[in-house]
Write a protein that holds these residues in place. Structure first.
Motif, PDB file in Angstrom:
ATOM      1  N   MET A 174     -17.894 -32.113 -39.224  1.00  0.00           N
ATOM      2  CA  MET A 174     -18.580 -31.046 -39.949  1.00  0.00           C
ATOM      3  C   MET A 174     -19.802 -31.687 -40.580  1.00  0.00           C
ATOM      4  SD  MET A 174     -16.861 -28.426 -42.589  1.00  0.00           S
ATOM      5  CE  MET A 174     -17.723 -26.959 -43.128  1.00  0.00           C
ATOM      6  N   MET A 176     -24.302 -31.499 -41.722  1.00  0.00           N
ATOM      7  CA  MET A 176     -25.559 -30.825 -42.023  1.00  0.00           C
ATOM      8  C   MET A 176     -26.616 -31.910 -42.145  1.00  0.00           C
ATOM      9  SD  MET A 176     -25.037 -30.135 -46.076  1.00  0.00           S
ATOM     10  CE  MET A 176     -26.773 -29.870 -46.353  1.00  0.00           C
ATOM     11  N   PHE A 186     -24.504 -25.805 -42.354  1.00  0.00           N
ATOM     12  CA  PHE A 186     -23.410 -26.604 -41.811  1.00  0.00           C
ATOM     13  C   PHE A 186     -23.217 -26.267 -40.346  1.00  0.00           C
ATOM     14  CE2 PHE A 186     -21.695 -27.158 -46.191  1.00  0.00           C
ATOM     15  CZ  PHE A 186     -21.619 -28.545 -46.147  1.00  0.00           C
TER      16      PHE A 186
ATOM     17  N   LEU B 251     -19.115 -29.853 -51.597  1.00  0.00           N
ATOM     18  CA  LEU B 251     -20.255 -29.357 -50.820  1.00  0.00           C
ATOM     19  C   LEU B 251     -21.572 -29.792 -51.440  1.00  0.00           C
ATOM     20  CD1 LEU B 251     -17.989 -27.488 -49.564  1.00  0.00           C
ATOM     21  CD2 LEU B 251     -19.819 -25.850 -49.193  1.00  0.00           C
ATOM     22  N   SER B 256     -25.347 -29.471 -50.392  1.00  0.00           N
ATOM     23  CA  SER B 256     -25.582 -28.055 -50.676  1.00  0.00           C
ATOM     24  C   SER B 256     -26.800 -27.867 -51.579  1.00  0.00           C
ATOM     25  CB  SER B 256     -24.336 -27.472 -51.358  1.00  0.00           C
ATOM     26  OG  SER B 256     -24.670 -26.481 -52.290  1.00  0.00           O
ATOM     27  N   ASP B 377     -22.454 -21.038 -46.757  1.00  0.00           N
ATOM     28  CA  ASP B 377     -23.197 -22.126 -46.123  1.00  0.00           C
ATOM     29  C   ASP B 377     -23.806 -23.018 -47.194  1.00  0.00           C
ATOM     30  OD1 ASP B 377     -24.476 -23.719 -44.284  1.00  0.00           O
ATOM     31  OD2 ASP B 377     -25.428 -22.075 -43.234  1.00  0.00           O
TER      32      ASP B 377
END
Lengths: 431, 458
Positions: A174, A176, A186, B251, B256, B377
């Motif tokens: 997983m 990004m 992602f 995240l 993020s 996301d």
């Protein structure tokens, strides 16, 4: 005939009979699991678990009830049998409720019995050490290299006995990309195989996806709204195909909600599209030799050259619907075609490389709408830019009809395998 | 069991937790009068997790005798050493929770026959009242998570947290195919604590059928950016998907966009959004948590306060890495699962606006009433499916729309909020969230007027 590993299931069947069952079956999964979890910096967790779950199904005068327990504590086993018996007594009688009468297969053994933990760790370390050079902007999270050893045993009161063991490796990444304030969506990919993956860098097409991810830092939406072409990637198909398979399966036929319910023998897709159910394929580490009723599985075409050949009908629904049983386990394979991915892209006038669907679950009519994630805009045969805030809307029945190319390249995920498919007629829109 | 875990936890060679955990669930599902599921399950065992040089080792087994407990501790220790953490890190938070939180129903248990009868009678009532339906699905389910936990810092706690849901789905034939609509009732407590009999829920069924009828006569919505009113039934999934996930510290560490926005205005000043312990700010959420699965006592977390991003959600490790204090967001689904950073009861707090005023303020847009699945996301771009909604034309509701998906970039979309309703509601039946493991969550909020992107072929 399969020899069960011990008398656990036989003792359950005997006690089910004592509890008033007119027929009974029991299915056990013994699972030993090992996992190395890592992000882009290092390993952050090593996990090993053991479990044994047993599902007991009791039949009583055409009624059915079930209970699932784990472990073998005598009081838990007794409680589960009693719960299944009371559920069966409270059930609704149906002539379709029965145990199966099928041939018992020889016990089967697939894949390695145990992981080479040190070798797996070595592969993860090598993957992480080479990541900064290969993909300097990439960040990983919750990525896994796993080994699952699962033994499945089945017994019913008609004497049917089955046993199989599958040992398989799994990989999931997983990821990004981030560069200063620029952040991508992602993306994730996962696959399983009997043998250790030769290279984690290339497992299940992850190398291509990571490269695409780094090219996605600068994104923009499509301009306005248009009806265009989509090249659906194998990874995107993995998310979309279950909706189509569900529409071809027994529960949808019973509901009367499947748009394909009267279409057997008819063309429901482009002649370029063929779909097989292949649970016995040696390519599929997550296949199955028999189903939850102990019936041996078999491989068969579902859609052949666009024509619906068969539905996906398990044991109960075959009896309920008066149809032949075709499937008790599901492992989809869309056959590869004759066009290369490069040629597919070159043939697109205006459309998108559709890499991940993030949208509401398609409805019974197979209408869909959602965001095209990790996707790219294509114009005049060239991939132009990564997309954001772009939605795709259409209907899967129509999309299957509008397929005009299927790629030579096929990605095997271990439980399914898909090529790239190119289709027209999808609404692509932004704000 | 708690005494045994406490004694063992005190002897662990490093920071660690021991957890006895069992999930109890049941499901009865009927389709067109055919009983397709009728059973219960129990999945339980013990686990150990140990911390070593910045990494964890975890092991679990499906028994709870002394030998098994000793074996999982030894395996977790081996796994922690095998993980070979990158380097020694600072100490993890040692805040320790305690107490027993048992929400078992005090009502007499329903028999298997009584449970099946709920479904059977509903099915008969629906098919008699609405004979034109192509399909009727009814699912009655329950789930309870039972835990006993001790950690090496002295946390010691027990809990039993149940909830139950009834899902009714109806399908009808429209001119262009089958149209379906479902809705959910229930929430906190066991099936015995709910009112699912056909007479009590008749008005709810009538409303569901009326929305289905209008949906079948409706059309596709127009793709693009629109002014919308999100009903309070959707506010929970908005809070969860659009903001909650983006602000989970694991995240944030992965990159993020929330990490770049702490302390900044990310939403209209009308938006205050939090993740709450217990049963949420009003004590009525579908989920309860008081001590998390690392033994941390649960505190409320203000994620967005008057539009400003204030805090992230942490477990012990992310808190240590980002210099924060964990507030009880480390949660595991089953005995085989390690705790992850998860939401608990996530909601947008109510405002003072009226739903009718919001609809009246839109010249051309949509009123979106019910959601299906959703996804988040790292970019804060979110989506969720909508299966029930209506056009708004000149401040009035118009024709119904078919299924669609809405999306937006949360930190942009929340700035477009002009109205926040006074009609707070928790999502019926509770929510489930998937992130390596499934987990039960509560989510809620009020009606909101904002601007989002809709998918569709219209």
């Amino acid at each position: 005939m399969s020899a069960l590993s011990d008398d656990f299931l036989d003792s359950i069947l005997a006690r089910a009979k004592d509890a008033g069952a007119t027929a009974a079956q029991a299915l056990t999964h013994r699972t030993r699991y090992f996992e190395i979890e890592f992000d882009h910096r290092s390993v952050d967790l090593v996990r090993s678990t053991d479990n044994e779950t047993t599902t007991i199904t009791l039949f009583r005068d055409g009624k059915r009830g079930g209970a699932t327990l784990n472990g073998r504590r005598p009081e838990d086993v007794e409680a589960a049998i009693a719960a299944a018996a009371t559920a069966a007594a409270a059930g609704v009688a149906d002539p379709a409720n029965d145990i199966a009468d099928a041939p018992s297969l020889p016990a089967s053994d697939h894949g390695p019995a145990a992981p080479d933990r040190a070798a797996m760790r070595g592969q993860v370390d090598e993957f992480l050490a080479s990541l900064p050079a290969r993909h300097p902007l990439l960040r990983l999270r919750d990525s896994l290299y796993t080994f699952t050893d699962q033994e499945t045993e089945f017994a019913n009161s008609r004497g049917l006995r089955q046993r199989e063991r599958r040992g398989r490796h799994g990989f999931r990444a997983m990821f990004m990309a981030k560069d200063g304030a620029l952040t991508t969506s992602f993306n994730a990919v996962g696959a399983s195989a009997f043998s250790p993956f030769a290279s984690l860098q290339e497992a299940a097409g992850v190398g291509r996806l990571m490269a695409e991810c780094e090219r996605s830092l600068e994104r923009r939406p499509v301009a306005g709204k248009f009806v265009g072409e989509v090249i659906v990637t194998p990874h995107c198909l993995m998310g979309l195909m279950p909706s189509i398979a569900n529409a071809l399966a027994g529960p949808a036929l019973l509901a009367g909600s499947s748009p394909y319910k009267d279409k057997r023998g008819e063309r429901i897709a482009s002649p370029l599209f063929s779909l097989d159910n292949a649970p016995r394929s040696e390519d599929f580490s997550a296949g199955a030799d028999f189903d939850e009723f102990g019936v041996p599985t078999r491989d068969l075409p579902i859609i052949e050259d666009g024509v619906l050949k068969d539905f996906l009908i398990g044991y109960f629904f075959a009896r309920k619907l008066g149809m032949s049983q075709t499937a008790g386990a599901r492992n989809s394979r869309v056959r590869g075609g004759e066009t290369s991915l490069a040629d597919m892209i070159a043939g697109v006038k205006r459309g998108i490389l559709f890499s991940r669907f993030s949208g509401g679950a398609p409805n019974d009519n197979l209408d869909f709408s959602g965001i095209a994630k990790n996707s790219f805009y294509i114009e005049d045969g060239e991939v132009r830019h990564a997309l954001n805030e772009t939605m795709v809307s259409g209907n899967f029945q129509q999309l299957l009809q509008d397929i005009h190319a299927v790629s030579k390249e096929v990605v095997n995920f271990g439980d399914c395998a898909y090529p790239f498919i190119a289709a027209s007629g999808v609404t692509i829109s932004s704000k | 069991m708690l005494d045994r875990l406490v004694a063992r936890a005190a002897q662990l060679p490093a920071y660690g937790e021991l957890r006895w955990h069992a999930n109890h669930s049941s499901r009865i599902m009927m389709r067109k009068g055919v009983l397709l599921a009728n059973g219960r399950s129990r999945d339980g065992g013990v686990s150990a997790r140990l911390y070593h040089n910045g990494a964890f080792g975890f092991a679990a087994a499906p028994a709870d005798d002394e030998a098994t407990l000793a074996a999982v501790i030894a395996a977790a220790k081996d796994n922690a050493e095998f993980a070979g953490g990158a380097a020694a890190t600072g100490p993890l938070s040692s805040a320790t929770g305690s107490g027993t939180y048992d929400y078992r129903s005090e009502r007499p248990p329903l028999s298997a026959e009584e449970r099946v009868d709920i479904v059977r009678r509903l099915d008969e009532a629906i098919r008699a009242r609405y004979p034109g339906l192509v399909n009727v699905d009814i699912a009655l389910s329950s789930h309870a998570s039972e835990k006993i936990l001790a950690n090496s810092d002295g946390a010691a706690t027990c809990s039993f947290v149940p909830r139950a849901a009834l899902v009714v789905s109806m399908s009808v034939a429209a001119n262009d195919g089958i149209v379906e609509l479902y809705d959910i009732l229930g929430g906190f407590g066991e099936i015995e604590d709910q009112s699912f009999d056909a007479e009590t829920i008749a008005p709810w069924l009538e409303e569901l059928h009326e929305h289905l009828r209008r949906k079948a006569e409706g059309g596709q919505c127009e793709a693009g950016d629109h002014d919308v009113v999100l009903d309070s039934a959707l506010a929970g999934i908005l809070a969860h998907e659009a903001i909650g996930h983006t602000c989970e510290a694991d995240l944030v560490l992965a990159g993020s966009v929330a990490g770049d926005n702490l302390g900044r205005q990310v939403a209209s000043e009308k938006i205050t959004l939090g993740d709450y312990g217990g049963r949420g700010p009003d004590g009525k959420s579908s989920f309860a948590i008081h001590v998390d699965d690392e033994g941390t006592p649960c505190r409320d977390v203000a994620i967005i306060e008057n539009g400003v991003l204030k805090n992230f959600l942490h477990d012990k490790r992310t808190a240590q890495m980002l210099g924060a204090e964990p507030a009880g967001n480390a949660r595991a689904f089953s005995f085989q699962d390690e705790p992850l950073v998860r939401m608990r009861n996530t909601c947008i707090l109510p405002g003072a606006d009226k739903l009718a005023d919001m609809i009246g303020a839109i010249e051309r847009g949509y009123y979106l009433k019910r959601s299906t699945n959703g996804q988040a996301d790292a970019t804060s771009e979110f989506m969720f499916g909508v299966n029930c909604g209506y056009e708004i034309r000149d401040g009035k509701l118009g024709r119904a729309i078919r299924d669609t998906t809405i999306s937006g970039v949360a930190f942009d979309m929340l700035k477009s909020v002009t109205h926040v309703g006074d009609d707070f509601r928790w999502a019926a039946g509770g929510g489930w969230c998937g992130k390596k493991q499934m987990i039960a969550v509560g989510m809620g909020g009020p009606s909101i007027k904002c601007r989002v992107t809709l998918g569709g072929r219209g």
